[in-house]
Write an enzyme that holds these catalytic residues in place. Structure first.
Site, short mmCIF file in Angstrom:
data_model
loop_
_atom_site.label_atom_id
_atom_site.label_comp_id
_atom_site.label_asym_id
_atom_site.label_seq_id
_atom_site.Cartn_x
_atom_site.Cartn_y
_atom_site.Cartn_z
N SER A 1 0.83 -1.21 0.00
CA SER A 1 0.00 0.00 0.00
C SER A 1 0.87 1.26 0.00
O SER A 1 1.52 1.55 -0.99
CB SER A 1 -0.96 -0.04 1.19
OG SER A 1 -1.88 1.03 1.14
N HIS B 1 -8.79 1.29 1.34
CA HIS B 1 -8.91 0.39 0.19
C HIS B 1 -10.36 -0.06 -0.05
O HIS B 1 -10.61 -1.18 -0.48
CB HIS B 1 -7.98 -0.82 0.34
CG HIS B 1 -6.55 -0.42 0.43
ND1 HIS B 1 -5.83 0.01 -0.66
CD2 HIS B 1 -5.70 -0.33 1.50
CE1 HIS B 1 -4.61 0.34 -0.28
NE2 HIS B 1 -4.50 0.15 1.02
#
Length: 363
Positions: free
Chosen positions: A98, A225
């Site tokens: 990420s 997300h």
């Protein structure tokens, strides 16, 4: 080839451990400050005061990489490695979880350490803003919060896929839930408002044997997300990064110095615009780390192992469990010293072997 990994947002920085590294490696950190400018010390002071911020985590992991790079070059000089010999050991491929994917972009010299800090914080600010906008648009009261829960089940065949199927089956009553991270076949992270996650908990516990639910720290209550909530961050984040590249006059750079394995789909980016697009898109989509493992195990030939940069050892543990590689943790003074000592002996052994082979050929 060697794999270098970087952690994501939410990875804890231990300030005492970081200070211990900086104090013990003062000579190396003087070089790092010289590389990055005197304001590097200001960034470090910010990191010490705000160890949980996105910018702090990204900066910290970049600094660990710079320390690794400086130490490796010193070992090359000490062992009198030629440029040709060095070339074989500077073949890297990068993987970040990420936010760590942004650190991968910074390692490619696309922007400065300060730019990395600013982009990381801007991305976080966007996620906070659009999470709040979603709650307001759907008339949810101020006590409603998004949370992140880690689900794990040792007996599940494919927990992320099974969880996604379950989420789809209850979406009409729990519309905010999304699979945020797919970390292994036995473990995933979901995000959603608490009321919806509780519905998922009830359904999951009847379907998955020995299910363990861990509520993760999420101080800003961001819907990490979750494409339903965070899809609007993509355009402003993309524009912000490209504006920085233009200011740095790197907007015409086409190829990455070091390829990046993308969380979006596990594919390898070798071009700058592909890597940035995948990072931006994955900022509001599921982190498919298992697909990254597949690329590492089935596509790449990584002969020199994986070095997992700090802070923390979270990614080290994931890579060690799921990839067929020698893994090295690089996050504390002890692990850094252990790696450096072992690497020096390994490089010395390789040089000695080459010297013996050369002598045999001359005879």
């Amino acid at each position: 080839m060697r794999l270098i990994t970087f952690p994501g947002q939410g990875t804890p920085i231990s300030v005492p451990q970081l200070k211990a590294v900086i104090n013990a490696k003062a000579k190396e950190f003087e070089k790092i400050v010289s590389r990055n400018g005197p304001k590097t010390n200001e960034l470090l002071q910010y990191v010490f005061r705000n160890p949980a911020s996105a910018g702090s985590i990204a900066v910290c992991s970049n600094l660990f990489y710079q320390l690794y790079d400086i130490n490796l070059n010193e070992q090359f000089r000490a062992l009198q490695y030629t440029n040709q010999m060095r070339k074989d050991y500077e073949d890297l491929i990068l993987l970040g979880h990420s936010l760590g994917e942004l650190t991968c972009l910074s390692i490619n010299q696309l922007f400065s350490l300060r730019d990395l800090f600013n982009i990381a914080n801007y991305r976080n600010d966007l996620m906070v803003k659009y999470t709040d906008k979603y709650l307001v648009a759907h008339k949810m009261n101020h006590s409603t919060k998004f949370e992140m829960w880690a689900l794990s089940s040792p007996r599940a065949e494919d927990l992320p896929l099974q969880t996604l199927s379950l989420i789809n089956s209850i979406r009409h009553t729990a519309p905010t839930i999304s699979v945020a991270n797919v970390n292994s076949s036995k473990q995933c992270v979901v995000t959603g408002v608490v009321e919806d996650l509780e519905k998922l908990r009830i359904e999951s516990q009847t379907r998955f044997p020995r299910l363990r639910v861990t509520e993760l720290t999420n101080p800003n209550n961001v819907a990490f997300h979750n494409s339903t909530v965070l899809r609007p961050i993509q355009e402003p984040l993309y524009d912000y990064i490209w504006d920085i590249l233009k200011l740095n006059q790197n907007h015409t750079t086409t190829k990455l110095d070091y390829p990046i394995i993308g969380n979006l789909d596990g594919r390898i980016s070798t071009f700058v615009h592909h890597a940035i697009e995948r990072f931006v898109r994955c900022s509001s989509n599921t982190v498919k780390f298992t697909e990254c493992y597949d690329t590492i195990n089935e596509v790449l030939e990584i002969n020199d192992g994986a070095i997992c940069m700090g802070p923390s050892n979270v990614i080290y543990n994931l890579i060690k469990r799921n990839c067929n590689l020698d893994c090295y943790e690089y996050s504390t003074l002890d692990t850094i010293d252990a790696f450096q000592n072992g690497e020096f002996e390994r490089l010395k052994g390789i040089k000695d072997k080459l010297a013996k082979e050369s002598m045999k050929m001359q005879i």
